[in-house]
Design a protein around this motif. Structure first.
Motif, PDB file in Angstrom:
ATOM      1  N   GLY A  93       0.827  -1.213   0.000  1.00  0.00           N
ATOM      2  CA  GLY A  93       0.000   0.000   0.000  1.00  0.00           C
ATOM      3  C   GLY A  93       0.853   1.251   0.000  1.00  0.00           C
ATOM      4  N   GLY A  94       2.009   1.184   0.686  1.00  0.00           N
ATOM      5  CA  GLY A  94       2.898   2.336   0.747  1.00  0.00           C
ATOM      6  C   GLY A  94       3.503   2.681  -0.599  1.00  0.00           C
ATOM      7  N   VAL A  95       3.771   1.671  -1.428  1.00  0.00           N
ATOM      8  CA  VAL A  95       4.323   1.928  -2.763  1.00  0.00           C
ATOM      9  C   VAL A  95       3.327   2.727  -3.604  1.00  0.00           C
ATOM     10  CG1 VAL A  95       5.047   0.844  -4.922  1.00  0.00           C
ATOM     11  CG2 VAL A  95       5.837  -0.082  -2.741  1.00  0.00           C
ATOM     12  N   LEU A  96       2.040   2.367  -3.520  1.00  0.00           N
ATOM     13  CA  LEU A  96       1.020   3.119  -4.253  1.00  0.00           C
ATOM     14  C   LEU A  96       0.937   4.555  -3.734  1.00  0.00           C
ATOM     15  CD1 LEU A  96      -1.837   0.453  -4.476  1.00  0.00           C
ATOM     16  CD2 LEU A  96      -0.232   1.134  -6.265  1.00  0.00           C
ATOM     17  N   LEU A  97       1.026   4.717  -2.412  1.00  0.00           N
ATOM     18  CA  LEU A  97       1.005   6.061  -1.838  1.00  0.00           C
ATOM     19  C   LEU A  97       2.238   6.864  -2.260  1.00  0.00           C
ATOM     20  CD1 LEU A  97      -0.248   5.257   1.783  1.00  0.00           C
ATOM     21  CD2 LEU A  97      -1.514   6.462  -0.003  1.00  0.00           C
ATOM     22  N   MET A  98       3.373   6.169  -2.413  1.00  0.00           N
ATOM     23  CA  MET A  98       4.598   6.854  -2.828  1.00  0.00           C
ATOM     24  C   MET A  98       4.444   7.447  -4.225  1.00  0.00           C
ATOM     25  SD  MET A  98       8.527   5.427  -2.909  1.00  0.00           S
ATOM     26  CE  MET A  98       8.214   4.332  -4.293  1.00  0.00           C
ATOM     27  N   PHE A  99       3.783   6.711  -5.129  1.00  0.00           N
ATOM     28  CA  PHE A  99       3.530   7.244  -6.467  1.00  0.00           C
ATOM     29  C   PHE A  99       2.647   8.496  -6.389  1.00  0.00           C
ATOM     30  CE2 PHE A  99       4.436   2.808  -8.011  1.00  0.00           C
ATOM     31  CZ  PHE A  99       5.573   3.149  -8.727  1.00  0.00           C
ATOM     32  N   LEU A 100       1.687   8.485  -5.462  1.00  0.00           N
ATOM     33  CA  LEU A 100       0.823   9.651  -5.287  1.00  0.00           C
ATOM     34  C   LEU A 100       1.619  10.849  -4.788  1.00  0.00           C
ATOM     35  CD1 LEU A 100      -1.992  10.914  -5.269  1.00  0.00           C
ATOM     36  CD2 LEU A 100      -2.343   9.952  -2.982  1.00  0.00           C
TER      37      LEU A 100
ATOM     38  N   ASN B 109      27.796  28.356  -5.203  1.00  0.00           N
ATOM     39  CA  ASN B 109      27.401  27.460  -4.114  1.00  0.00           C
ATOM     40  C   ASN B 109      25.988  26.938  -4.359  1.00  0.00           C
ATOM     41  OD1 ASN B 109      26.924  26.117  -1.751  1.00  0.00           O
ATOM     42  ND2 ASN B 109      27.608  27.778  -0.411  1.00  0.00           N
ATOM     43  N   ALA B 110      25.848  25.617  -4.439  1.00  0.00           N
ATOM     44  CA  ALA B 110      24.542  25.002  -4.724  1.00  0.00           C
ATOM     45  C   ALA B 110      23.991  24.236  -3.538  1.00  0.00           C
ATOM     46  CB  ALA B 110      24.671  24.072  -5.934  1.00  0.00           C
ATOM     47  N   ILE B 111      24.550  24.446  -2.336  1.00  0.00           N
ATOM     48  CA  ILE B 111      24.172  23.635  -1.181  1.00  0.00           C
ATOM     49  C   ILE B 111      22.684  23.771  -0.838  1.00  0.00           C
ATOM     50  CG2 ILE B 111      24.903  25.460   0.405  1.00  0.00           C
ATOM     51  CD1 ILE B 111      25.040  21.659   1.054  1.00  0.00           C
ATOM     52  N   ALA B 112      22.129  24.987  -0.975  1.00  0.00           N
ATOM     53  CA  ALA B 112      20.718  25.195  -0.625  1.00  0.00           C
ATOM     54  C   ALA B 112      19.807  24.372  -1.542  1.00  0.00           C
ATOM     55  CB  ALA B 112      20.358  26.673  -0.717  1.00  0.00           C
ATOM     56  N   TYR B 113      20.135  24.357  -2.828  1.00  0.00           N
ATOM     57  CA  TYR B 113      19.327  23.571  -3.768  1.00  0.00           C
ATOM     58  C   TYR B 113      19.562  22.073  -3.581  1.00  0.00           C
ATOM     59  CZ  TYR B 113      18.087  27.865  -6.193  1.00  0.00           C
ATOM     60  OH  TYR B 113      17.577  29.110  -6.497  1.00  0.00           O
ATOM     61  N   GLU B 114      20.782  21.690  -3.211  1.00  0.00           N
ATOM     62  CA  GLU B 114      21.061  20.273  -2.961  1.00  0.00           C
ATOM     63  C   GLU B 114      20.278  19.775  -1.760  1.00  0.00           C
ATOM     64  OE1 GLU B 114      25.478  19.230  -4.494  1.00  0.00           O
ATOM     65  OE2 GLU B 114      25.383  20.580  -2.779  1.00  0.00           O
ATOM     66  N   VAL B 115      20.212  20.595  -0.712  1.00  0.00           N
ATOM     67  CA  VAL B 115      19.440  20.217   0.476  1.00  0.00           C
ATOM     68  C   VAL B 115      17.967  20.040   0.122  1.00  0.00           C
ATOM     69  CG1 VAL B 115      18.593  21.080   2.702  1.00  0.00           C
ATOM     70  CG2 VAL B 115      21.024  21.232   2.156  1.00  0.00           C
ATOM     71  N   THR B 116      17.431  20.966  -0.686  1.00  0.00           N
ATOM     72  CA  THR B 116      16.035  20.847  -1.109  1.00  0.00           C
ATOM     73  C   THR B 116      15.822  19.599  -1.956  1.00  0.00           C
ATOM     74  OG1 THR B 116      15.843  23.262  -1.128  1.00  0.00           O
ATOM     75  CG2 THR B 116      14.129  22.023  -2.272  1.00  0.00           C
ATOM     76  N   PHE B 117      16.766  19.320  -2.862  1.00  0.00           N
ATOM     77  CA  PHE B 117      16.647  18.146  -3.739  1.00  0.00           C
ATOM     78  C   PHE B 117      16.595  16.857  -2.924  1.00  0.00           C
ATOM     79  CE2 PHE B 117      18.810  14.686  -5.999  1.00  0.00           C
ATOM     80  CZ  PHE B 117      17.987  14.558  -7.105  1.00  0.00           C
ATOM     81  N   TRP B 118      17.547  16.682  -2.013  1.00  0.00           N
ATOM     82  CA  TRP B 118      17.577  15.459  -1.226  1.00  0.00           C
ATOM     83  C   TRP B 118      16.423  15.405  -0.239  1.00  0.00           C
ATOM     84  CZ3 TRP B 118      19.975  11.596  -3.103  1.00  0.00           C
ATOM     85  CH2 TRP B 118      21.135  11.773  -3.863  1.00  0.00           C
ATOM     86  N   GLY B 119      15.934  16.582   0.166  1.00  0.00           N
ATOM     87  CA  GLY B 119      14.729  16.611   1.008  1.00  0.00           C
ATOM     88  C   GLY B 119      13.520  16.097   0.255  1.00  0.00           C
ATOM     89  N   LYS B 120      13.437  16.422  -1.039  1.00  0.00           N
ATOM     90  CA  LYS B 120      12.345  15.921  -1.871  1.00  0.00           C
ATOM     91  C   LYS B 120      12.445  14.405  -2.049  1.00  0.00           C
ATOM     92  CE  LYS B 120      10.895  17.877  -5.594  1.00  0.00           C
ATOM     93  NZ  LYS B 120       9.492  18.125  -5.292  1.00  0.00           N
ATOM     94  N   ILE B 121      13.660  13.914  -2.244  1.00  0.00           N
ATOM     95  CA  ILE B 121      13.856  12.471  -2.378  1.00  0.00           C
ATOM     96  C   ILE B 121      13.466  11.759  -1.085  1.00  0.00           C
ATOM     97  CG2 ILE B 121      15.558  10.662  -2.823  1.00  0.00           C
ATOM     98  CD1 ILE B 121      14.916  12.378  -5.254  1.00  0.00           C
ATOM     99  N   ALA B 122      13.688  12.447   0.041  1.00  0.00           N
ATOM    100  CA  ALA B 122      13.410  11.827   1.336  1.00  0.00           C
ATOM    101  C   ALA B 122      11.916  11.658   1.608  1.00  0.00           C
ATOM    102  CB  ALA B 122      14.039  12.660   2.461  1.00  0.00           C
ATOM    103  N   ILE B 123      11.078  12.535   1.044  1.00  0.00           N
ATOM    104  CA  ILE B 123       9.654  12.507   1.397  1.00  0.00           C
ATOM    105  C   ILE B 123       8.978  11.190   1.024  1.00  0.00           C
ATOM    106  CG2 ILE B 123       7.409  13.533   0.807  1.00  0.00           C
ATOM    107  CD1 ILE B 123       8.692  16.269   1.033  1.00  0.00           C
ATOM    108  N   PRO B 124       9.075  10.688  -0.220  1.00  0.00           N
ATOM    109  CA  PRO B 124       8.439   9.400  -0.501  1.00  0.00           C
ATOM    110  C   PRO B 124       9.057   8.242   0.275  1.00  0.00           C
ATOM    111  CG  PRO B 124       9.712  10.163  -2.396  1.00  0.00           C
ATOM    112  CD  PRO B 124       9.626  11.290  -1.441  1.00  0.00           C
ATOM    113  N   LEU B 125      10.391   8.280   0.472  1.00  0.00           N
ATOM    114  CA  LEU B 125      11.034   7.220   1.246  1.00  0.00           C
ATOM    115  C   LEU B 125      10.597   7.270   2.708  1.00  0.00           C
ATOM    116  CD1 LEU B 125      14.662   7.412  -0.214  1.00  0.00           C
ATOM    117  CD2 LEU B 125      12.819   5.835  -0.839  1.00  0.00           C
ATOM    118  N   THR B 126      10.469   8.489   3.251  1.00  0.00           N
ATOM    119  CA  THR B 126      10.017   8.633   4.627  1.00  0.00           C
ATOM    120  C   THR B 126       8.573   8.184   4.779  1.00  0.00           C
ATOM    121  OG1 THR B 126      11.502  10.540   4.884  1.00  0.00           O
ATOM    122  CG2 THR B 126       9.810  10.263   6.547  1.00  0.00           C
TER     123      THR B 126
END
Length: 356
Positions: free
Chosen positions: A106-113, A261-278
Protein backbone atom coordinates in the motif's frame (compact mmCIF):
# COMPACT_ATOMS: atom_id res chain seq x y z
CA UNK A 1 -2.98 -14.67 1.43
CA UNK A 2 -3.13 -12.33 -1.56
CA UNK A 3 -6.71 -11.35 -0.68
CA UNK A 4 -5.67 -10.60 2.90
CA UNK A 5 -2.66 -8.61 1.67
CA UNK A 6 -4.94 -6.54 -0.55
CA UNK A 7 -7.38 -6.05 2.32
CA UNK A 8 -4.65 -4.74 4.64
CA UNK A 9 -3.17 -2.49 1.94
CA UNK A 10 -6.56 -1.00 1.03
CA UNK A 11 -7.40 -0.44 4.71
CA UNK A 12 -4.13 1.47 5.25
CA UNK A 13 -4.54 3.49 2.04
CA UNK A 14 -8.13 4.49 2.89
CA UNK A 15 -7.19 5.54 6.43
CA UNK A 16 -4.18 7.51 5.15
CA UNK A 17 -6.21 9.33 2.49
CA UNK A 18 -8.95 10.19 5.01
CA UNK A 19 -6.32 11.53 7.41
CA UNK A 20 -4.73 13.53 4.61
CA UNK A 21 -8.12 14.94 3.61
CA UNK A 22 -8.78 16.14 7.17
CA UNK A 23 -5.33 17.75 7.41
CA UNK A 24 -5.72 19.35 3.97
CA UNK A 25 -9.10 20.89 4.85
CA UNK A 26 -7.60 22.31 8.03
CA UNK A 27 -4.62 23.72 6.10
CA UNK A 28 -6.93 25.22 3.47
CA UNK A 29 -9.00 27.01 6.13
CA UNK A 30 -5.91 28.39 7.90
CA UNK A 31 -4.38 29.54 4.59
CA UNK A 32 -7.68 31.12 3.54
CA UNK A 33 -7.86 33.09 6.81
CA UNK A 34 -4.34 34.38 6.08
CA UNK A 35 -5.22 35.27 2.47
CA UNK A 36 -8.42 37.07 3.49
CA UNK A 37 -6.23 39.69 5.17
CA UNK A 38 -4.96 40.70 1.71
CA UNK A 39 -8.44 41.05 0.18
CA UNK A 40 -8.95 44.61 -1.07
CA UNK A 41 -5.35 45.16 -2.14
CA UNK A 42 -5.67 46.08 -5.80
CA UNK A 43 -8.29 43.84 -7.41
CA UNK A 44 -7.69 40.94 -5.02
CA UNK A 45 -11.13 39.53 -4.12
CA UNK A 46 -12.43 36.88 -1.72
CA UNK A 47 -12.81 34.46 -4.61
CA UNK A 48 -9.18 35.07 -5.59
CA UNK A 49 -8.17 34.36 -1.99
CA UNK A 50 -10.01 31.02 -2.10
CA UNK A 51 -8.32 30.07 -5.37
CA UNK A 52 -4.85 31.00 -4.04
CA UNK A 53 -5.49 29.03 -0.83
CA UNK A 54 -6.59 26.02 -2.88
CA UNK A 55 -3.49 26.30 -5.08
CA UNK A 56 -1.24 26.15 -2.02
CA UNK A 57 -2.77 22.91 -0.68
CA UNK A 58 -0.63 20.57 -2.87
CA UNK A 59 2.47 21.94 -1.12
CA UNK A 60 0.93 21.14 2.27
CA UNK A 61 -0.15 17.68 1.06
CA UNK A 62 3.39 17.00 -0.11
CA UNK A 63 5.05 18.16 3.11
CA UNK A 64 2.58 16.46 5.46
CA UNK A 65 2.28 13.15 3.58
CA UNK A 66 4.69 11.18 5.84
CA UNK A 67 2.83 12.34 8.96
CA UNK A 68 -0.54 11.50 7.37
CA UNK A 69 0.81 8.07 6.40
CA UNK A 70 1.84 7.33 9.99
CA UNK A 71 -1.49 8.46 11.45
CA UNK A 72 -3.46 6.65 8.73
CA UNK A 73 -1.53 3.41 9.18
CA UNK A 74 -2.01 3.57 12.96
CA UNK A 75 -5.75 4.11 12.47
CA UNK A 76 -6.10 1.41 9.80
CA UNK A 77 -4.04 -1.26 11.54
CA UNK A 78 -5.36 -0.17 14.92
CA UNK A 79 -8.91 -0.70 13.70
CA UNK A 80 -8.01 -4.20 12.53
CA UNK A 81 -6.41 -4.90 15.92
CA UNK A 82 -9.38 -3.52 17.87
CA UNK A 83 -11.85 -5.67 15.91
CA UNK A 84 -9.73 -8.79 16.41
CA UNK A 85 -9.00 -9.14 12.67
CA UNK A 86 -5.24 -8.97 13.16
CA UNK A 87 -5.42 -11.74 15.75
CA UNK A 88 -7.50 -13.84 13.34
CA UNK A 89 -4.94 -13.25 10.59
CA UNK A 90 -2.11 -14.31 12.89
CA UNK A 91 -4.09 -17.39 13.95
CA UNK A 92 -4.58 -18.27 10.29
CA UNK A 93 -0.81 -18.42 9.87
CA UNK A 94 0.01 -14.87 8.74
CA UNK A 95 3.29 -13.67 10.23
CA UNK A 96 4.20 -10.14 11.28
CA UNK A 97 6.56 -9.98 8.28
CA UNK A 98 3.68 -10.78 5.89
CA UNK A 99 1.56 -8.05 7.49
CA UNK A 100 4.50 -5.67 7.07
CA UNK A 101 4.87 -6.54 3.38
CA UNK A 102 1.14 -5.98 2.86
CA UNK A 103 1.47 -2.51 4.39
CA UNK A 104 4.52 -1.79 2.18
CA UNK A 105 2.50 -2.70 -0.93
CA UNK A 106 0.00 0.00 0.00
CA UNK A 107 2.90 2.34 0.75
CA UNK A 108 4.32 1.93 -2.76
CA UNK A 109 1.02 3.12 -4.25
CA UNK A 110 1.00 6.06 -1.84
CA UNK A 111 4.60 6.85 -2.83
CA UNK A 112 3.53 7.24 -6.47
CA UNK A 113 0.82 9.65 -5.29
CA UNK A 114 3.41 11.68 -3.33
CA UNK A 115 5.64 11.98 -6.40
CA UNK A 116 2.67 12.96 -8.60
CA UNK A 117 1.75 15.76 -6.19
CA UNK A 118 5.30 16.99 -5.58
CA UNK A 119 6.62 16.85 -9.15
CA UNK A 120 3.43 17.14 -11.20
CA UNK A 121 0.40 18.89 -9.72
CA UNK A 122 2.15 21.02 -7.10
CA UNK A 123 4.44 23.14 -9.32
CA UNK A 124 1.56 23.96 -11.71
CA UNK A 125 -0.90 25.06 -9.02
CA UNK A 126 1.79 26.90 -7.03
CA UNK A 127 2.80 28.94 -10.05
CA UNK A 128 -0.79 29.70 -11.01
CA UNK A 129 -1.71 30.85 -7.49
CA UNK A 130 1.36 33.07 -7.17
CA UNK A 131 0.79 34.70 -10.55
CA UNK A 132 -2.92 35.26 -9.88
CA UNK A 133 -2.16 37.00 -6.59
CA UNK A 134 0.49 39.23 -8.15
CA UNK A 135 -1.68 40.17 -11.11
CA UNK A 136 -4.66 41.04 -8.90
CA UNK A 137 -2.76 42.87 -6.16
CA UNK A 138 -0.06 44.69 -8.11
CA UNK A 139 -1.66 44.56 -11.57
CA UNK A 140 1.59 43.22 -12.94
CA UNK A 141 1.79 40.40 -15.47
CA UNK A 142 4.37 37.77 -14.52
CA UNK A 143 5.30 34.34 -15.74
CA UNK A 144 7.82 31.68 -14.64
CA UNK A 145 9.16 29.10 -17.08
CA UNK A 146 12.26 27.03 -17.81
CA UNK A 147 13.69 30.22 -19.34
CA UNK A 148 13.40 32.07 -16.04
CA UNK A 149 11.08 34.72 -14.68
CA UNK A 150 9.26 37.12 -17.02
CA UNK A 151 7.46 40.35 -16.09
CA UNK A 152 5.87 43.22 -17.99
CA UNK A 153 6.49 46.62 -16.43
CA UNK A 154 4.76 49.28 -18.57
CA UNK A 155 6.61 49.36 -21.88
CA UNK A 156 9.37 47.17 -20.47
CA UNK A 157 9.65 43.39 -20.59
CA UNK A 158 12.05 41.79 -18.13
CA UNK A 159 13.58 38.32 -18.22
CA UNK A 160 15.54 37.07 -15.20
CA UNK A 161 17.09 33.67 -15.78
CA UNK A 162 18.04 32.97 -12.19
CA UNK A 163 17.52 34.29 -8.66
CA UNK A 164 19.91 33.14 -5.95
CA UNK A 165 18.76 32.14 -2.47
CA UNK A 166 20.06 35.51 -1.21
CA UNK A 167 17.87 37.35 -3.76
CA UNK A 168 20.64 38.28 -6.21
CA UNK A 169 19.64 38.31 -9.87
CA UNK A 170 21.70 36.57 -12.53
CA UNK A 171 21.53 36.85 -16.31
CA UNK A 172 19.03 39.72 -16.61
CA UNK A 173 17.66 40.94 -19.95
CA UNK A 174 15.49 44.09 -20.22
CA UNK A 175 13.58 44.87 -23.41
CA UNK A 176 12.36 48.48 -23.65
CA UNK A 177 9.62 49.26 -26.17
CA UNK A 178 8.48 52.50 -27.75
CA UNK A 179 4.87 53.70 -27.25
CA UNK A 180 3.97 51.99 -30.56
CA UNK A 181 5.48 48.72 -29.22
CA UNK A 182 8.67 48.76 -31.28
CA UNK A 183 11.88 47.42 -29.73
CA UNK A 184 14.06 50.35 -28.69
CA UNK A 185 16.67 49.19 -26.17
CA UNK A 186 18.06 45.85 -25.03
CA UNK A 187 19.94 45.78 -21.73
CA UNK A 188 21.77 42.66 -20.59
CA UNK A 189 23.34 42.34 -17.15
CA UNK A 190 25.25 39.51 -15.51
CA UNK A 191 24.07 40.36 -11.97
CA UNK A 192 21.56 42.51 -10.12
CA UNK A 193 21.10 43.50 -6.47
CA UNK A 194 18.31 45.42 -4.76
CA UNK A 195 19.72 48.42 -2.91
CA UNK A 196 17.80 51.32 -1.33
CA UNK A 197 14.62 50.89 -3.36
CA UNK A 198 16.19 50.22 -6.77
CA UNK A 199 18.11 47.55 -8.62
CA UNK A 200 21.81 47.94 -9.34
CA UNK A 201 22.84 45.90 -12.37
CA UNK A 202 26.43 44.76 -12.85
CA UNK A 203 28.48 43.92 -15.96
CA UNK A 204 25.99 45.61 -18.28
CA UNK A 205 25.84 45.63 -22.06
CA UNK A 206 23.21 47.99 -23.46
CA UNK A 207 22.15 48.19 -27.13
CA UNK A 208 20.06 51.07 -28.53
CA UNK A 209 18.28 50.39 -31.79
CA UNK A 210 17.33 52.96 -34.39
CA UNK A 211 16.30 52.72 -38.02
CA UNK A 212 19.86 52.81 -39.31
CA UNK A 213 22.10 50.98 -36.83
CA UNK A 214 22.63 49.54 -33.36
CA UNK A 215 24.63 51.49 -30.76
CA UNK A 216 26.18 49.32 -28.02
CA UNK A 217 27.88 50.41 -24.83
CA UNK A 218 29.32 48.52 -21.84
CA UNK A 219 28.91 49.66 -18.24
CA UNK A 220 30.35 48.36 -14.99
CA UNK A 221 27.05 49.05 -13.26
CA UNK A 222 23.67 50.62 -14.02
CA UNK A 223 20.83 51.79 -11.77
CA UNK A 224 17.48 50.31 -12.78
CA UNK A 225 14.19 51.61 -11.35
CA UNK A 226 11.50 48.97 -11.72
CA UNK A 227 8.25 47.72 -10.24
CA UNK A 228 9.87 44.27 -10.09
CA UNK A 229 10.89 44.44 -6.45
CA UNK A 230 11.96 41.50 -4.21
CA UNK A 231 8.37 40.95 -3.04
CA UNK A 232 7.28 40.41 -6.65
CA UNK A 233 10.12 37.96 -7.22
CA UNK A 234 9.42 36.00 -4.04
CA UNK A 235 5.76 35.78 -4.97
CA UNK A 236 6.30 34.84 -8.60
CA UNK A 237 9.01 32.24 -8.15
CA UNK A 238 8.01 28.72 -7.18
CA UNK A 239 9.06 27.42 -3.78
CA UNK A 240 12.11 25.20 -4.51
CA UNK A 241 10.38 22.39 -2.59
CA UNK A 242 7.62 22.41 -5.22
CA UNK A 243 9.99 22.42 -8.18
CA UNK A 244 10.17 19.08 -10.01
CA UNK A 245 13.16 17.04 -8.90
CA UNK A 246 14.66 17.06 -12.40
CA UNK A 247 14.48 20.89 -12.55
CA UNK A 248 16.20 21.10 -9.18
CA UNK A 249 18.93 18.73 -10.36
CA UNK A 250 19.43 20.81 -13.50
CA UNK A 251 19.65 23.97 -11.39
CA UNK A 252 22.27 22.34 -9.18
CA UNK A 253 24.40 21.33 -12.16
CA UNK A 254 24.15 24.85 -13.67
CA UNK A 255 25.30 26.42 -10.40
CA UNK A 256 28.24 24.04 -10.14
CA UNK A 257 29.29 24.74 -13.72
CA UNK A 258 29.34 28.47 -12.89
CA UNK A 259 31.34 27.80 -9.74
CA UNK A 260 28.53 28.95 -7.42
CA UNK A 261 27.40 27.46 -4.11
CA UNK A 262 24.54 25.00 -4.72
CA UNK A 263 24.17 23.63 -1.18
CA UNK A 264 20.72 25.19 -0.63
CA UNK A 265 19.33 23.57 -3.77
CA UNK A 266 21.06 20.27 -2.96
CA UNK A 267 19.44 20.22 0.48
CA UNK A 268 16.03 20.85 -1.11
CA UNK A 269 16.65 18.15 -3.74
CA UNK A 270 17.58 15.46 -1.23
CA UNK A 271 14.73 16.61 1.01
CA UNK A 272 12.35 15.92 -1.87
CA UNK A 273 13.86 12.47 -2.38
CA UNK A 274 13.41 11.83 1.34
CA UNK A 275 9.65 12.51 1.40
CA UNK A 276 8.44 9.40 -0.50
CA UNK A 277 11.03 7.22 1.25
CA UNK A 278 10.02 8.63 4.63
CA UNK A 279 6.38 7.93 3.78
CA UNK A 280 7.11 4.22 3.40
CA UNK A 281 9.32 4.27 6.51
CA UNK A 282 6.44 5.78 8.50
CA UNK A 283 4.13 2.99 7.34
CA UNK A 284 6.69 0.41 8.42
CA UNK A 285 7.01 2.16 11.79
CA UNK A 286 3.25 1.88 12.32
CA UNK A 287 3.36 -1.94 12.25
CA UNK A 288 5.46 -2.50 15.41
CA UNK A 289 3.66 0.40 17.10
CA UNK A 290 0.34 -1.43 16.67
CA UNK A 291 1.78 -4.89 17.34
CA UNK A 292 3.44 -3.76 20.57
CA UNK A 293 0.24 -2.08 21.77
CA UNK A 294 -2.99 -3.63 22.94
CA UNK A 295 -6.56 -3.88 21.68
CA UNK A 296 -7.86 -1.43 24.29
CA UNK A 297 -5.94 1.51 22.80
CA UNK A 298 -8.49 3.95 21.38
CA UNK A 299 -8.37 5.54 17.94
CA UNK A 300 -7.94 8.94 19.58
CA UNK A 301 -4.84 7.76 21.43
CA UNK A 302 -3.35 6.37 18.24
CA UNK A 303 -4.01 9.64 16.39
CA UNK A 304 -2.41 11.61 19.21
CA UNK A 305 0.68 9.38 19.33
CA UNK A 306 1.01 9.39 15.54
CA UNK A 307 0.56 13.15 15.29
CA UNK A 308 3.08 13.87 18.04
CA UNK A 309 5.67 11.44 16.71
CA UNK A 310 5.23 12.54 13.10
CA UNK A 311 5.42 16.23 14.05
CA UNK A 312 8.57 15.69 16.11
CA UNK A 313 10.22 13.81 13.26
CA UNK A 314 9.25 16.59 10.85
CA UNK A 315 10.63 19.30 13.14
CA UNK A 316 13.85 17.37 13.73
CA UNK A 317 14.27 16.89 9.98
CA UNK A 318 13.71 20.59 9.29
CA UNK A 319 16.12 21.57 12.05
CA UNK A 320 18.72 19.17 10.70
CA UNK A 321 18.36 20.62 7.18
CA UNK A 322 19.21 24.09 8.58
CA UNK A 323 22.19 22.56 10.37
CA UNK A 324 23.38 21.07 7.09
CA UNK A 325 23.18 24.52 5.47
CA UNK A 326 25.07 26.24 8.29
CA UNK A 327 27.81 23.61 8.70
CA UNK A 328 27.85 22.71 4.98
CA UNK A 329 27.48 19.00 5.73
CA UNK A 330 26.87 16.52 2.87
CA UNK A 331 23.44 17.37 1.45
CA UNK A 332 22.50 13.69 1.16
CA UNK A 333 22.41 13.49 4.97
CA UNK A 334 19.11 15.42 4.81
CA UNK A 335 17.59 12.28 3.28
CA UNK A 336 19.43 9.83 5.53
CA UNK A 337 18.71 11.55 8.86
CA UNK A 338 14.92 10.95 9.12
CA UNK A 339 15.32 7.42 7.76
CA UNK A 340 17.98 6.66 10.39
CA UNK A 341 15.79 8.01 13.21
CA UNK A 342 12.81 5.95 12.03
CA UNK A 343 15.01 2.83 11.76
CA UNK A 344 16.16 3.28 15.36
CA UNK A 345 12.52 3.62 16.49
CA UNK A 346 11.53 0.48 14.55
CA UNK A 347 14.36 -1.56 16.12
CA UNK A 348 13.49 -0.27 19.59
CA UNK A 349 9.78 -1.11 19.19
CA UNK A 350 10.61 -4.58 17.89
CA UNK A 351 12.81 -5.26 20.91
CA UNK A 352 10.10 -3.87 23.19
CA UNK A 353 7.48 -6.12 21.58
CA UNK A 354 9.78 -9.17 21.87
CA UNK A 355 10.16 -8.66 25.64
CA UNK A 356 6.39 -8.60 26.19
Amino acid sequence: MKIIDRYIAVTVIKATLMTLLALTVLAFVLTLVEEIEDVGKGDYSSWNAMVVAACSTPRFIYESFPVAALIGALLGLGGLAASGELIAMRAAGMSSRQILFAVIKGGVLLMFLVVAVGDGIGPITEQYGNQLKLERQKKQITFSSRNGFWAKDGNTIVNIRQVSVAGELRDVTIYELTPDQQLQTITRAATGQYDFGRWVLGEVRQSNLDEMQVHTRRLQWLAWDSMVDPSVLSGALINPLMMPAWDLWEQIQNLKIRGQNAIAYEVTFWGKIAIPLTTIAMLILAVPMVMSGNRTTSAGQRVFVGAMLGTLLYLFSRGFSFLVLVLELPAMSVMLFPLAVILVLILWLNRFAARR
